[in-house]
Motif scaffolding. Sequence first.
Motif, PDB file in Angstrom:
ATOM      1  N   PHE A   1      -9.110   7.142  -4.812  1.00 47.27           N
ATOM      2  CA  PHE A   1      -9.312   5.712  -4.941  1.00 47.27           C
ATOM      3  C   PHE A   1      -9.517   5.005  -3.620  1.00 47.27           C
ATOM      4  O   PHE A   1      -9.739   3.812  -3.594  1.00 47.27           O
ATOM      5  N   GLU A   2      -9.463   5.717  -2.482  1.00 44.37           N
ATOM      6  CA  GLU A   2      -9.653   5.056  -1.209  1.00 44.37           C
ATOM      7  C   GLU A   2     -10.997   5.432  -0.621  1.00 44.37           C
ATOM      8  O   GLU A   2     -11.256   6.589  -0.349  1.00 44.37           O
ATOM      9  N   PRO A   3     -11.921   4.478  -0.438  1.00 47.24           N
ATOM     10  CA  PRO A   3     -13.253   4.789   0.082  1.00 47.24           C
ATOM     11  C   PRO A   3     -13.200   5.154   1.541  1.00 47.24           C
ATOM     12  O   PRO A   3     -12.238   4.864   2.251  1.00 47.24           O
ATOM     13  N   GLY A   4     -14.254   5.798   2.012  1.00 51.86           N
ATOM     14  CA  GLY A   4     -14.402   6.074   3.425  1.00 51.86           C
ATOM     15  C   GLY A   4     -13.687   7.300   3.902  1.00 51.86           C
ATOM     16  O   GLY A   4     -13.630   7.578   5.086  1.00 51.86           O
ATOM     17  N   GLU A   5     -13.076   8.088   3.006  1.00 52.16           N
ATOM     18  CA  GLU A   5     -12.376   9.277   3.447  1.00 52.16           C
ATOM     19  C   GLU A   5     -13.339  10.451   3.554  1.00 52.16           C
ATOM     20  O   GLU A   5     -14.483  10.389   3.147  1.00 52.16           O
ATOM     21  N   ALA A   6     -12.855  11.552   4.115  1.00 53.52           N
ATOM     22  CA  ALA A   6     -13.704  12.708   4.362  1.00 53.52           C
ATOM     23  C   ALA A   6     -14.238  13.277   3.058  1.00 53.52           C
ATOM     24  O   ALA A   6     -13.648  13.143   2.007  1.00 53.52           O
ATOM     25  N   LYS A   7     -15.405  13.934   3.137  1.00 48.91           N
ATOM     26  CA  LYS A   7     -15.971  14.578   1.965  1.00 48.91           C
ATOM     27  C   LYS A   7     -15.149  15.799   1.600  1.00 48.91           C
ATOM     28  O   LYS A   7     -14.477  16.390   2.415  1.00 48.91           O
ATOM     29  N   ARG A   8     -15.257  16.183   0.328  1.00 51.42           N
ATOM     30  CA  ARG A   8     -14.503  17.327  -0.136  1.00 51.42           C
ATOM     31  C   ARG A   8     -14.984  18.599   0.513  1.00 51.42           C
ATOM     32  O   ARG A   8     -16.131  18.727   0.892  1.00 51.42           O
TER      33      ARG A   8
ATOM     34  N   GLN B   1      -7.676  -2.338  -7.728  1.00 50.60           N
ATOM     35  CA  GLN B   1      -8.264  -2.161  -9.056  1.00 50.60           C
ATOM     36  C   GLN B   1      -7.195  -2.199 -10.143  1.00 50.60           C
ATOM     37  O   GLN B   1      -6.177  -1.506 -10.056  1.00 50.60           O
ATOM     38  N   PRO B   2      -7.416  -2.968 -11.214  1.00 52.05           N
ATOM     39  CA  PRO B   2      -6.453  -3.023 -12.320  1.00 52.05           C
ATOM     40  C   PRO B   2      -6.359  -1.673 -13.030  1.00 52.05           C
ATOM     41  O   PRO B   2      -7.367  -1.006 -13.261  1.00 52.05           O
ATOM     42  N   SER B   3      -5.154  -1.274 -13.353  1.00 50.38           N
ATOM     43  CA  SER B   3      -4.901  -0.011 -14.052  1.00 50.38           C
ATOM     44  C   SER B   3      -3.789  -0.242 -15.069  1.00 50.38           C
ATOM     45  O   SER B   3      -3.141  -1.296 -15.075  1.00 50.38           O
ATOM     46  N   TRP B   4      -3.547   0.793 -15.899  1.00 52.16           N
ATOM     47  CA  TRP B   4      -2.552   0.645 -16.961  1.00 52.16           C
ATOM     48  C   TRP B   4      -1.602   1.833 -16.985  1.00 52.16           C
ATOM     49  O   TRP B   4      -2.000   2.964 -16.733  1.00 52.16           O
ATOM     50  N   ILE B   5      -0.345   1.540 -17.256  1.00 53.85           N
ATOM     51  CA  ILE B   5       0.665   2.570 -17.474  1.00 53.85           C
ATOM     52  C   ILE B   5       1.230   2.394 -18.883  1.00 53.85           C
ATOM     53  O   ILE B   5       1.325   1.279 -19.395  1.00 53.85           O
ATOM     54  N   VAL B   6       1.576   3.524 -19.494  1.00 58.40           N
ATOM     55  CA  VAL B   6       2.054   3.520 -20.877  1.00 58.40           C
ATOM     56  C   VAL B   6       3.224   4.493 -20.983  1.00 58.40           C
ATOM     57  O   VAL B   6       3.200   5.563 -20.372  1.00 58.40           O
ATOM     58  N   GLY B   7       4.242   4.150 -21.754  1.00 57.78           N
ATOM     59  CA  GLY B   7       5.347   5.073 -21.929  1.00 57.78           C
ATOM     60  C   GLY B   7       6.501   4.517 -22.726  1.00 57.78           C
ATOM     61  O   GLY B   7       6.497   3.354 -23.152  1.00 57.78           O
ATOM     62  N   PHE B   8       7.521   5.389 -22.907  1.00 60.85           N
ATOM     63  CA  PHE B   8       8.736   5.028 -23.645  1.00 60.85           C
ATOM     64  C   PHE B   8       9.925   4.852 -22.706  1.00 60.85           C
ATOM     65  O   PHE B   8      11.073   4.908 -23.134  1.00 60.85           O
ATOM     66  N   GLY B   9       9.675   4.673 -21.417  1.00 57.07           N
ATOM     67  CA  GLY B   9      10.765   4.579 -20.448  1.00 57.07           C
ATOM     68  C   GLY B   9      11.593   3.317 -20.591  1.00 57.07           C
ATOM     69  O   GLY B   9      11.337   2.454 -21.450  1.00 57.07           O
ATOM     70  N   ARG B  10      12.595   3.220 -19.724  1.00 54.40           N
ATOM     71  CA  ARG B  10      13.492   2.046 -19.751  1.00 54.40           C
ATOM     72  C   ARG B  10      12.690   0.776 -19.510  1.00 54.40           C
ATOM     73  O   ARG B  10      11.756   0.758 -18.701  1.00 54.40           O
TER      74      ARG B  10
END
Length: 491
Positions: A17-24, A353-362
Amino acid sequence: MAVHMVEAEPSYINLGFEPGEAKRPPPFNPSAVTQKPQYTIEPVAPPPAKPKSVKKKKCINLSQVAVMVLGLGLCAATMLAYYFLSPCGVNVVWCGDGLCVKQEEWCDGTAHCSSGQDEANCVRLSGDDFLLQAYSRSSQTWRSVCADDWTDEYGRQACEGIGYSRDTYVSSGQTPVPSSGSQGFMRLPSNTNPNIPLQANLQNSDTCPSGKTVTLRCIACGSKPSLSSDRVVGGQEAAAGAWPWQVMLMDNVTSTACGGAIIAPYWILTAAQCAQRSLDPSSWRVYDRIHGRMDYMFLPFKTVAHVVTFPDYDSKTHNNDISLMKLHDPFQISDSLRPICLPNVDMEFTPPQPSWIVGFGRTSEGGAAASKLMEAQVSLISRVKCNSPEVYDGKISDSMICAGNLQGGVDRCEGDEGGPLVTEKDSLWWLVGVTSWGQGCGRVNKPGVYGNVAYFLDWIYAEMKAWTAVTPGRLKKRLTWTTQKSLFIDM
Protein backbone atom coordinates in the motif's frame (compact mmCIF):
# COMPACT_ATOMS: atom_id res chain seq x y z
CA MET A 1 -13.78 -5.90 17.34
CA ALA A 2 -13.69 -2.68 19.25
CA VAL A 3 -16.44 -1.22 17.23
CA HIS A 4 -17.09 1.80 19.01
CA MET A 5 -14.37 0.58 18.65
CA VAL A 6 -12.05 1.59 22.41
CA GLU A 7 -8.66 -0.74 22.82
CA ALA A 8 -6.93 -2.74 22.43
CA GLU A 9 9.11 -6.21 -3.89
CA PRO A 10 13.54 -13.69 -3.74
CA SER A 11 13.66 -11.26 -0.36
CA TYR A 12 10.27 -9.74 0.26
CA ILE A 13 9.40 -6.14 -0.56
CA ASN A 14 6.15 -4.57 0.58
CA LEU A 15 4.15 -3.45 -2.43
CA GLY A 16 0.91 -3.61 -0.51
CA PHE A 17 0.00 0.00 0.00
CA GLU A 18 2.97 2.37 0.04
CA PRO A 19 3.97 3.80 -3.38
CA GLY A 20 7.52 4.44 -4.45
CA GLU A 21 9.07 1.33 -2.91
CA ALA A 22 11.49 -1.00 -4.66
CA LYS A 23 10.26 -3.37 -7.34
CA ARG A 24 9.72 -6.98 -6.45
CA PRO A 25 12.61 -9.42 -6.83
CA PRO A 26 12.76 -12.30 -9.33
CA PRO A 27 10.56 -15.34 -8.70
CA PHE A 28 10.94 -17.67 -5.74
CA ASN A 29 14.58 -18.69 -5.53
CA PRO A 30 15.35 -21.02 -2.63
CA SER A 31 19.08 -20.50 -3.17
CA ALA A 32 19.33 -16.95 -1.97
CA VAL A 33 22.12 -18.26 0.27
CA THR A 34 24.21 -18.88 -2.84
CA GLN A 35 24.40 -15.20 -3.65
CA LYS A 36 27.69 -13.48 -2.86
CA PRO A 37 27.93 -11.95 0.61
CA GLN A 38 27.74 -8.18 0.50
CA TYR A 39 31.27 -7.50 1.66
CA THR A 40 32.99 -4.28 0.59
CA ILE A 41 36.75 -4.04 0.91
CA GLU A 42 38.18 -0.54 0.80
CA PRO A 43 41.97 -0.54 1.42
CA VAL A 44 43.19 2.54 3.24
CA ALA A 45 45.69 4.56 1.19
CA PRO A 46 49.18 4.89 2.80
CA PRO A 47 50.47 8.34 3.79
CA PRO A 48 52.37 10.31 1.06
CA ALA A 49 56.02 9.43 0.65
CA LYS A 50 58.75 11.78 1.93
CA PRO A 51 61.67 11.66 -0.51
CA LYS A 52 64.16 13.08 2.01
CA SER A 53 64.49 9.75 3.77
CA VAL A 54 65.17 6.54 1.87
CA LYS A 55 64.50 4.58 5.03
CA LYS A 56 61.07 6.22 5.31
CA LYS A 57 60.29 5.29 1.71
CA LYS A 58 60.96 1.68 2.49
CA CYS A 59 58.57 1.85 5.41
CA ILE A 60 55.89 3.37 3.23
CA ASN A 61 56.38 0.68 0.61
CA LEU A 62 56.10 -1.93 3.30
CA SER A 63 52.85 -0.29 4.44
CA GLN A 64 51.49 -0.42 0.91
CA VAL A 65 52.43 -4.08 0.64
CA ALA A 66 50.82 -4.79 3.99
CA VAL A 67 47.55 -3.14 2.93
CA MET A 68 47.58 -5.04 -0.36
CA VAL A 69 48.22 -8.34 1.41
CA LEU A 70 45.45 -7.55 3.88
CA GLY A 71 43.08 -6.69 1.03
CA LEU A 72 43.94 -9.87 -0.85
CA GLY A 73 43.50 -11.87 2.33
CA LEU A 74 40.06 -10.41 2.91
CA CYS A 75 39.11 -11.06 -0.71
CA ALA A 76 40.27 -14.65 -0.41
CA ALA A 77 38.38 -15.06 2.85
CA THR A 78 35.25 -13.63 1.24
CA MET A 79 35.47 -16.00 -1.71
CA LEU A 80 36.15 -18.96 0.55
CA ALA A 81 33.16 -18.03 2.69
CA TYR A 82 31.02 -17.69 -0.40
CA TYR A 83 31.99 -21.05 -1.80
CA PHE A 84 31.73 -22.64 1.62
CA LEU A 85 28.20 -21.32 2.09
CA SER A 86 27.13 -22.02 -1.48
CA PRO A 87 26.86 -25.69 -2.44
CA CYS A 88 26.65 -24.79 -6.14
CA GLY A 89 28.99 -21.94 -7.11
CA VAL A 90 28.64 -18.98 -9.46
CA ASN A 91 25.53 -18.59 -11.67
CA VAL A 92 24.14 -21.88 -10.38
CA VAL A 93 21.08 -22.13 -8.16
CA TRP A 94 20.67 -24.54 -5.26
CA CYS A 95 17.35 -26.38 -5.23
CA GLY A 96 17.52 -26.92 -1.50
CA ASP A 97 17.41 -30.70 -1.87
CA GLY A 98 21.03 -31.33 -2.81
CA LEU A 99 20.63 -30.51 -6.52
CA CYS A 100 22.09 -27.55 -8.38
CA VAL A 101 20.49 -25.92 -11.41
CA LYS A 102 22.02 -23.50 -13.90
CA GLN A 103 20.59 -19.99 -13.75
CA GLU A 104 19.44 -20.23 -17.38
CA GLU A 105 17.42 -23.36 -16.51
CA TRP A 106 15.40 -21.52 -13.88
CA CYS A 107 11.84 -20.91 -15.14
CA ASP A 108 12.47 -22.67 -18.47
CA GLY A 109 9.34 -24.83 -18.32
CA THR A 110 11.19 -27.99 -17.25
CA ALA A 111 11.54 -29.00 -13.61
CA HIS A 112 15.21 -29.63 -12.85
CA CYS A 113 14.86 -29.63 -9.07
CA SER A 114 13.41 -32.84 -7.65
CA SER A 115 10.29 -31.07 -6.40
CA GLY A 116 10.08 -28.47 -9.16
CA GLN A 117 11.18 -25.50 -7.06
CA ASP A 118 12.87 -23.99 -10.14
CA GLU A 119 9.49 -23.65 -11.85
CA ALA A 120 7.66 -22.02 -8.92
CA ASN A 121 6.50 -18.39 -9.14
CA CYS A 122 7.56 -17.92 -12.76
CA VAL A 123 4.34 -16.13 -13.73
CA ARG A 124 2.43 -13.53 -11.78
CA LEU A 125 -0.35 -10.93 -11.99
CA SER A 126 0.37 -7.22 -11.84
CA GLY A 127 -1.79 -4.21 -11.05
CA ASP A 128 -5.52 -3.89 -10.57
CA ASP A 129 -6.10 -4.84 -14.23
CA PHE A 130 -4.59 -8.32 -13.62
CA LEU A 131 -1.82 -7.94 -16.20
CA LEU A 132 -0.02 -11.25 -16.77
CA GLN A 133 3.78 -11.18 -16.44
CA ALA A 134 6.35 -13.93 -16.96
CA TYR A 135 9.93 -14.09 -15.75
CA SER A 136 12.61 -13.69 -18.42
CA ARG A 137 15.71 -15.75 -17.65
CA SER A 138 17.93 -13.91 -20.10
CA SER A 139 17.16 -10.41 -18.83
CA GLN A 140 16.27 -11.54 -15.29
CA THR A 141 13.26 -9.23 -15.38
CA TRP A 142 9.49 -9.56 -15.38
CA ARG A 143 7.86 -8.92 -18.77
CA SER A 144 4.28 -8.58 -19.94
CA VAL A 145 2.95 -11.38 -22.16
CA CYS A 146 1.85 -10.53 -25.70
CA ALA A 147 -1.72 -11.47 -26.57
CA ASP A 148 -0.60 -12.86 -29.95
CA ASP A 149 -1.62 -16.54 -30.29
CA TRP A 150 -2.90 -16.61 -26.69
CA THR A 151 -5.71 -19.04 -25.86
CA ASP A 152 -7.82 -20.00 -22.84
CA GLU A 153 -5.77 -23.19 -22.48
CA TYR A 154 -2.66 -21.09 -21.89
CA GLY A 155 -4.70 -19.00 -19.49
CA ARG A 156 -5.51 -22.10 -17.45
CA GLN A 157 -1.83 -23.11 -17.51
CA ALA A 158 -0.81 -19.66 -16.31
CA CYS A 159 -3.34 -19.71 -13.46
CA GLU A 160 -2.09 -23.13 -12.42
CA GLY A 161 1.46 -21.80 -12.55
CA ILE A 162 0.52 -18.96 -10.21
CA GLY A 163 -1.07 -21.25 -7.63
CA TYR A 164 -4.75 -21.46 -8.53
CA SER A 165 -6.69 -24.43 -9.78
CA ARG A 166 -7.53 -24.74 -13.46
CA ASP A 167 -11.11 -25.27 -12.33
CA THR A 168 -11.47 -21.70 -11.05
CA TYR A 169 -10.23 -20.10 -14.29
CA VAL A 170 -12.49 -17.24 -15.42
CA SER A 171 -11.11 -15.68 -18.59
CA SER A 172 -8.21 -14.11 -20.47
CA GLY A 173 -8.43 -10.57 -21.75
CA GLN A 174 -6.31 -8.02 -23.59
CA THR A 175 -5.07 -4.54 -22.79
CA PRO A 176 -3.18 -2.13 -25.10
CA VAL A 177 0.57 -1.84 -24.68
CA PRO A 178 1.25 1.45 -22.84
CA SER A 179 2.15 4.32 -25.14
CA SER A 180 5.26 4.87 -23.02
CA GLY A 181 6.62 1.61 -24.41
CA SER A 182 8.02 -1.42 -22.68
CA GLN A 183 11.33 -3.02 -21.79
CA GLY A 184 10.42 -6.06 -23.83
CA PHE A 185 7.79 -8.78 -23.83
CA MET A 186 7.32 -12.51 -23.51
CA ARG A 187 5.62 -13.95 -26.56
CA LEU A 188 4.28 -17.24 -27.87
CA PRO A 189 5.79 -18.20 -31.25
CA SER A 190 3.39 -18.91 -34.10
CA ASN A 191 4.42 -22.60 -34.10
CA THR A 192 3.70 -23.06 -30.39
CA ASN A 193 3.61 -26.64 -29.13
CA PRO A 194 0.48 -26.92 -26.94
CA ASN A 195 1.78 -30.12 -25.36
CA ILE A 196 4.66 -28.47 -23.49
CA PRO A 197 4.45 -26.10 -20.50
CA LEU A 198 3.68 -22.44 -21.07
CA GLN A 199 7.01 -21.27 -19.66
CA ALA A 200 8.90 -23.42 -22.18
CA ASN A 201 6.91 -21.87 -25.04
CA LEU A 202 7.34 -18.23 -24.05
CA GLN A 203 10.18 -16.40 -25.75
CA ASN A 204 11.72 -12.96 -25.31
CA SER A 205 10.58 -10.39 -27.85
CA ASP A 206 11.38 -6.71 -28.37
CA THR A 207 7.99 -6.15 -30.00
CA CYS A 208 4.37 -7.13 -29.56
CA PRO A 209 2.80 -7.24 -33.06
CA SER A 210 -0.82 -7.05 -31.88
CA GLY A 211 -0.04 -4.11 -29.63
CA LYS A 212 -1.92 -5.85 -26.81
CA THR A 213 -0.88 -7.82 -23.74
CA VAL A 214 -2.68 -10.50 -21.74
CA THR A 215 -4.82 -9.89 -18.68
CA LEU A 216 -5.90 -12.88 -16.65
CA ARG A 217 -8.65 -13.64 -14.15
CA CYS A 218 -7.85 -16.90 -12.37
CA ILE A 219 -10.75 -16.81 -9.93
CA ALA A 220 -14.03 -14.93 -9.53
CA CYS A 221 -13.08 -12.88 -6.48
CA GLY A 222 -13.77 -9.62 -4.77
CA SER A 223 -17.44 -8.97 -5.55
CA LYS A 224 -19.97 -8.50 -2.78
CA PRO A 225 -23.60 -7.46 -2.37
CA SER A 226 -24.32 -3.92 -1.26
CA LEU A 227 -26.36 -4.74 1.81
CA SER A 228 -25.24 -1.96 4.16
CA SER A 229 -25.68 1.63 3.06
CA ASP A 230 -25.74 3.43 6.41
CA ARG A 231 -22.49 2.22 7.95
CA VAL A 232 -20.87 4.43 10.54
CA VAL A 233 -17.16 4.91 11.15
CA GLY A 234 -17.38 3.79 14.77
CA GLY A 235 -18.62 0.33 13.84
CA GLN A 236 -21.94 -1.46 13.68
CA GLU A 237 -23.57 -4.82 13.15
CA ALA A 238 -22.87 -6.10 9.64
CA ALA A 239 -25.78 -7.02 7.41
CA ALA A 240 -26.13 -10.77 6.94
CA GLY A 241 -24.17 -11.86 3.88
CA ALA A 242 -22.43 -8.49 3.43
CA TRP A 243 -18.94 -10.05 3.58
CA PRO A 244 -19.12 -13.31 1.58
CA TRP A 245 -15.48 -14.31 2.20
CA GLN A 246 -15.62 -14.02 6.00
CA VAL A 247 -15.35 -17.27 8.00
CA MET A 248 -15.16 -18.22 11.66
CA LEU A 249 -12.48 -20.74 12.66
CA MET A 250 -13.37 -22.71 15.79
CA ASP A 251 -10.71 -24.72 17.62
CA ASN A 252 -12.23 -27.65 19.51
CA VAL A 253 -9.12 -28.05 21.68
CA THR A 254 -8.98 -24.57 23.19
CA SER A 255 -12.63 -23.67 22.45
CA THR A 256 -11.52 -20.35 20.97
CA ALA A 257 -12.46 -18.72 17.69
CA CYS A 258 -10.58 -16.72 15.09
CA GLY A 259 -11.46 -14.99 11.88
CA GLY A 260 -10.34 -15.93 8.41
CA ALA A 261 -10.87 -15.11 4.75
CA ILE A 262 -11.64 -17.38 1.79
CA ILE A 263 -9.02 -16.84 -0.95
CA ALA A 264 -9.83 -19.94 -3.05
CA PRO A 265 -12.36 -22.80 -2.79
CA TYR A 266 -9.92 -24.93 -0.74
CA TRP A 267 -8.01 -22.16 1.03
CA ILE A 268 -8.44 -19.93 4.10
CA LEU A 269 -5.97 -17.19 5.03
CA THR A 270 -5.69 -16.40 8.73
CA ALA A 271 -3.14 -15.40 11.37
CA ALA A 272 -0.30 -17.63 12.55
CA GLN A 273 -1.22 -16.90 16.16
CA CYS A 274 -4.60 -18.51 15.47
CA ALA A 275 -3.19 -21.57 13.72
CA GLN A 276 -0.68 -22.18 16.49
CA ARG A 277 -3.43 -22.64 19.03
CA SER A 278 -3.73 -26.10 17.52
CA LEU A 279 -1.53 -27.40 14.71
CA ASP A 280 -3.69 -30.52 14.54
CA PRO A 281 -5.91 -29.96 11.47
CA SER A 282 -8.61 -32.27 12.80
CA SER A 283 -9.32 -29.90 15.69
CA TRP A 284 -10.50 -27.07 13.44
CA ARG A 285 -14.01 -26.32 12.16
CA VAL A 286 -14.66 -23.68 9.50
CA TYR A 287 -18.02 -21.89 9.44
CA ASP A 288 -19.10 -19.69 6.56
CA ARG A 289 -22.01 -17.25 6.27
CA ILE A 290 -22.16 -17.00 10.04
CA HIS A 291 -23.86 -13.89 11.43
CA GLY A 292 -24.57 -14.62 15.09
CA ARG A 293 -21.65 -15.68 17.29
CA MET A 294 -23.48 -18.77 18.54
CA ASP A 295 -24.80 -19.79 15.12
CA TYR A 296 -21.93 -22.27 14.79
CA MET A 297 -23.77 -24.57 17.20
CA PHE A 298 -26.45 -25.18 14.57
CA LEU A 299 -24.61 -24.77 11.26
CA PRO A 300 -22.67 -27.27 9.13
CA PHE A 301 -18.93 -26.77 8.92
CA LYS A 302 -15.90 -27.58 6.79
CA THR A 303 -12.99 -29.61 8.14
CA VAL A 304 -9.32 -28.74 7.71
CA ALA A 305 -6.85 -31.04 5.97
CA HIS A 306 -3.63 -29.06 6.45
CA VAL A 307 -2.46 -26.14 8.58
CA VAL A 308 0.51 -24.28 7.07
CA THR A 309 2.07 -21.57 9.24
CA PHE A 310 4.74 -19.20 7.98
CA PRO A 311 8.01 -20.65 9.31
CA ASP A 312 9.42 -17.40 10.72
CA TYR A 313 6.41 -16.37 12.77
CA ASP A 314 7.55 -14.69 15.98
CA SER A 315 4.92 -14.61 18.72
CA LYS A 316 6.88 -11.98 20.67
CA THR A 317 7.35 -9.39 17.92
CA HIS A 318 4.30 -10.51 15.87
CA ASN A 319 6.47 -10.68 12.76
CA ASN A 320 5.16 -12.87 9.93
CA ASP A 321 1.77 -13.44 11.54
CA ILE A 322 0.24 -15.37 8.64
CA SER A 323 -1.08 -18.89 8.09
CA LEU A 324 -2.97 -20.95 5.54
CA MET A 325 -5.55 -23.66 6.07
CA LYS A 326 -6.47 -26.12 3.34
CA LEU A 327 -9.90 -27.71 3.53
CA HIS A 328 -10.79 -31.35 2.91
CA ASP A 329 -13.70 -30.28 0.70
CA PRO A 330 -13.94 -27.03 -1.26
CA PHE A 331 -16.46 -24.27 -0.81
CA GLN A 332 -19.12 -24.10 -3.50
CA ILE A 333 -18.65 -20.57 -4.78
CA SER A 334 -21.86 -18.55 -5.22
CA ASP A 335 -23.12 -14.98 -4.93
CA SER A 336 -23.35 -15.40 -1.16
CA LEU A 337 -20.04 -17.23 -0.75
CA ARG A 338 -16.98 -16.18 -2.72
CA PRO A 339 -13.27 -15.46 -2.24
CA ILE A 340 -11.65 -12.09 -1.63
CA CYS A 341 -9.01 -11.02 -4.18
CA LEU A 342 -5.37 -11.27 -3.18
CA PRO A 343 -3.50 -8.06 -4.07
CA ASN A 344 -1.51 -8.23 -7.28
CA VAL A 345 2.08 -7.09 -7.63
CA ASP A 346 2.57 -3.34 -8.11
CA MET A 347 -0.83 -2.41 -6.70
CA GLU A 348 -0.88 0.73 -4.59
CA PHE A 349 -3.21 1.23 -1.66
CA THR A 350 -2.23 4.69 -0.54
CA PRO A 351 -2.86 5.88 3.02
CA PRO A 352 -5.35 7.04 4.17
CA GLN A 353 -7.35 4.74 1.87
CA PRO A 354 -10.63 3.66 3.54
CA SER A 355 -10.72 -0.02 4.50
CA TRP A 356 -12.96 -2.33 6.51
CA ILE A 357 -12.49 -4.77 9.36
CA VAL A 358 -15.03 -7.42 10.34
CA GLY A 359 -15.22 -9.80 13.28
CA PHE A 360 -16.74 -11.12 16.50
CA GLY A 361 -14.13 -9.56 18.81
CA ARG A 362 -14.71 -7.49 21.92
CA THR A 363 -16.67 -4.29 21.35
CA SER A 364 -14.54 -2.38 23.85
CA GLU A 365 -11.28 -2.88 25.70
CA GLY A 366 -11.96 -5.44 28.41
CA GLY A 367 -15.58 -5.69 27.31
CA ALA A 368 -17.66 -8.60 26.09
CA ALA A 369 -17.33 -10.26 22.71
CA ALA A 370 -19.80 -9.21 20.05
CA SER A 371 -22.88 -11.40 19.74
CA LYS A 372 -23.28 -10.46 16.07
CA LEU A 373 -20.76 -10.01 13.27
CA MET A 374 -19.52 -6.42 13.48
CA GLU A 375 -17.97 -4.17 10.83
CA ALA A 376 -16.08 -0.90 11.02
CA GLN A 377 -14.36 1.44 8.62
CA VAL A 378 -10.72 2.32 9.24
CA SER A 379 -8.01 4.11 7.26
CA LEU A 380 -4.64 2.78 6.15
CA ILE A 381 -1.76 4.45 8.00
CA SER A 382 1.73 4.80 6.54
CA ARG A 383 4.49 2.68 8.03
CA VAL A 384 6.57 5.79 8.67
CA LYS A 385 3.81 7.32 10.78
CA CYS A 386 3.05 4.03 12.52
CA ASN A 387 6.73 3.62 13.43
CA SER A 388 7.00 7.11 14.86
CA PRO A 389 7.91 7.42 18.57
CA GLU A 390 4.41 8.46 19.62
CA VAL A 391 2.81 5.48 17.89
CA TYR A 392 4.67 2.13 17.81
CA ASP A 393 8.24 3.43 17.94
CA GLY A 394 9.87 1.21 15.29
CA LYS A 395 7.98 -2.03 16.02
CA ILE A 396 6.26 -2.17 12.61
CA SER A 397 8.21 -4.42 10.21
CA ASP A 398 7.74 -4.93 6.47
CA SER A 399 5.48 -7.90 7.29
CA MET A 400 2.96 -5.54 8.93
CA ILE A 401 0.68 -2.67 8.01
CA CYS A 402 -1.30 -0.32 10.21
CA ALA A 403 -4.92 0.75 9.93
CA GLY A 404 -7.30 2.53 12.23
CA ASN A 405 -7.81 6.00 13.59
CA LEU A 406 -4.95 7.77 15.39
CA GLN A 407 -7.55 9.75 17.34
CA GLY A 408 -8.81 6.45 18.75
CA GLY A 409 -12.29 5.00 18.92
CA VAL A 410 -12.13 2.59 15.95
CA ASP A 411 -10.01 -0.54 16.07
CA ARG A 412 -9.73 -4.30 16.05
CA CYS A 413 -9.86 -5.95 19.45
CA GLU A 414 -9.29 -9.27 21.19
CA GLY A 415 -11.16 -12.00 19.32
CA ASP A 416 -10.77 -10.41 15.87
CA GLU A 417 -7.40 -12.11 15.18
CA GLY A 418 -7.07 -13.68 11.77
CA GLY A 419 -9.91 -11.70 10.25
CA PRO A 420 -9.52 -9.75 7.02
CA LEU A 421 -8.67 -6.10 6.46
CA VAL A 422 -10.19 -5.31 3.05
CA THR A 423 -10.44 -2.33 0.74
CA GLU A 424 -12.33 -1.54 -2.44
CA LYS A 425 -10.55 -0.51 -5.62
CA ASP A 426 -11.96 -0.44 -9.16
CA SER A 427 -15.21 -2.11 -8.06
CA LEU A 428 -13.40 -5.10 -6.53
CA TRP A 429 -12.56 -5.90 -2.92
CA TRP A 430 -8.96 -6.77 -2.04
CA LEU A 431 -7.43 -8.49 0.98
CA VAL A 432 -4.88 -5.99 2.28
CA GLY A 433 -4.19 -7.37 5.75
CA VAL A 434 -4.84 -10.09 8.32
CA THR A 435 -5.77 -8.91 11.83
CA SER A 436 -2.74 -9.41 14.09
CA TRP A 437 -2.22 -7.17 17.13
CA GLY A 438 -2.40 -3.73 18.72
CA GLN A 439 -1.88 -2.02 22.04
CA GLY A 440 -5.25 -2.01 23.67
CA CYS A 441 -8.37 -1.38 21.59
CA GLY A 442 -9.15 1.98 20.08
CA ARG A 443 -6.56 3.91 22.07
CA VAL A 444 -5.18 7.22 20.84
CA ASN A 445 -2.08 6.70 18.63
CA LYS A 446 -2.37 2.91 18.95
CA PRO A 447 -4.03 1.71 15.73
CA GLY A 448 -4.52 -1.91 14.74
CA VAL A 449 -1.64 -3.82 13.17
CA TYR A 450 -2.23 -6.39 10.42
CA GLY A 451 -0.20 -8.96 8.57
CA ASN A 452 0.78 -7.41 5.23
CA VAL A 453 -0.69 -9.79 2.63
CA ALA A 454 1.32 -8.31 -0.26
CA TYR A 455 4.52 -9.17 1.61
CA PHE A 456 3.59 -12.85 1.65
CA LEU A 457 2.28 -13.29 -1.92
CA ASP A 458 5.11 -15.54 -3.15
CA TRP A 459 4.82 -17.75 -0.09
CA ILE A 460 1.03 -17.98 -0.32
CA TYR A 461 1.05 -19.00 -3.98
CA ALA A 462 3.97 -21.41 -3.58
CA GLU A 463 2.21 -23.14 -0.68
CA MET A 464 -1.04 -23.39 -2.63
CA LYS A 465 0.85 -25.06 -5.48
CA ALA A 466 2.90 -27.33 -3.24
CA TRP A 467 -0.08 -28.65 -1.29
CA THR A 468 -2.36 -29.17 -4.29
CA ALA A 469 -1.06 -32.67 -5.02
CA VAL A 470 -0.74 -33.71 -1.38
CA THR A 471 -3.05 -36.46 -0.17
CA PRO A 472 -3.28 -37.94 3.35
CA GLY A 473 -0.85 -40.69 2.37
CA ARG A 474 1.82 -38.30 1.10
CA LEU A 475 4.23 -36.27 3.19
CA LYS A 476 5.90 -32.91 2.83
CA LYS A 477 9.60 -32.21 2.80
CA ARG A 478 10.95 -29.01 4.30
CA LEU A 479 13.27 -27.17 1.94
CA THR A 480 14.91 -23.77 1.92
CA TRP A 481 12.56 -20.88 1.13
CA THR A 482 15.06 -18.02 1.19
CA THR A 483 18.10 -17.31 3.34
CA GLN A 484 15.98 -17.11 6.47
CA LYS A 485 12.72 -18.74 5.41
CA SER A 486 11.56 -22.20 4.42
CA LEU A 487 9.03 -23.87 2.18
CA PHE A 488 7.30 -27.22 2.46
CA ILE A 489 7.59 -29.12 -0.82
CA ASP A 490 5.79 -32.32 -1.74
CA MET A 491 8.05 -35.39 -1.61
